[in-house]
Design a protein around this motif. Sequence first.
Motif: not given
Length: 343
Positions: A41-45, A192-203, A333-339
């Motif tokens: 779910f997360g990797m797929g945003s 896997i790490r790259k997929a997780v980060v890309k999923g978060i950023k797209r979301n 989501f703003k908190r996630l972006q600031k990371l």
Amino acid sequence: METDLESPAFQHVQAAHCENGVTTALLRHHGLDFMTEPLAFGMGSGLFYIQIPFLTVNNGPAISFRTMPGAIFKRTCKALGVPITHKKFSSEQKAQAFLDQKVQDNIPIGCQVGVFHLPYFPKEYRFHFNAHNLIVFGKEDGRFLVSDPVMEITTSLTEEELTKVRFAKGTFAPKGHIYYPERVGIVSDATIRKAVVKGIKRNVRDMLYIPGSVAGVDGIRHTSNQIRKWRNKLGLRKASLYLGQIVRMQEEIGTGGGGFRFLYGAFLEQAGAILHDDRVSQISEAFTLSGDLWRSSAIKMAGVYKGRLTEQQDFEEIADRLLEIREVEKEAFKRLQKLKLSY
């Protein structure tokens, strides 16, 4: 007809949501044992919100709490470097012939179907909703073996039953849509790490910065504004039916709702462990809160739908709750972006 039989080469995965479950089961079948429903779910945003303009479902507003059907599977596979095949068909005969060949080749296949004519669904869940997903993984005694992730055990359908749901009519008509991974190689920890980060950023992008006012966190505000007007504009009966439709879309149909917020929280917990970053895990609490708020708003909406709550103030309170949800999700989501996550 329900069975508890499984092909030795395929293991049924029960999940909270159909496309997540299909994605998880198909990738695990191909050896990606690390895959879980929250990761898919997360990797797929998958987290989203939209009130689709000029579209109604079951005579009510078309609202979705997740990204467009099919996107989770495609995005997750792409992020992991897994090539996929997906096809739609203009002919029922060609669709059946293709499926027959894959079953003969012992290849589990994801299928998009309508739920209204699924015989193993309880009657109260058979809505005209054409974005449900299941897996066909074999054939036995003339019946296709089916792994439906929202069911506890596997089941089976006749060719006629399967064709009927694969070619259901109406909005999001599946047109025999099938999909599956072509092949899966070794997936590294770095991938896997790259997929997780890309999923978060797209979301983050989809919820905070998507253009227009009907999607993302602004879409929640749009629905809130609509709810304030419905009682006076539509009359109490129709307004209550609209609220009942939101509850159905949120809690019963595959567009998800509060449950998707809990699922995204679980994803962030797993993501924090994968990235070795406790800051990510801590933000999961905000989505748990959002899920709780969505569930409480559904209870209030159901009260209006059932005629227990009838005043304009009740509509105002529901609208206010949605604004509260918007603020919680916007801030998360703003908190996630600031990371400024990297891989």
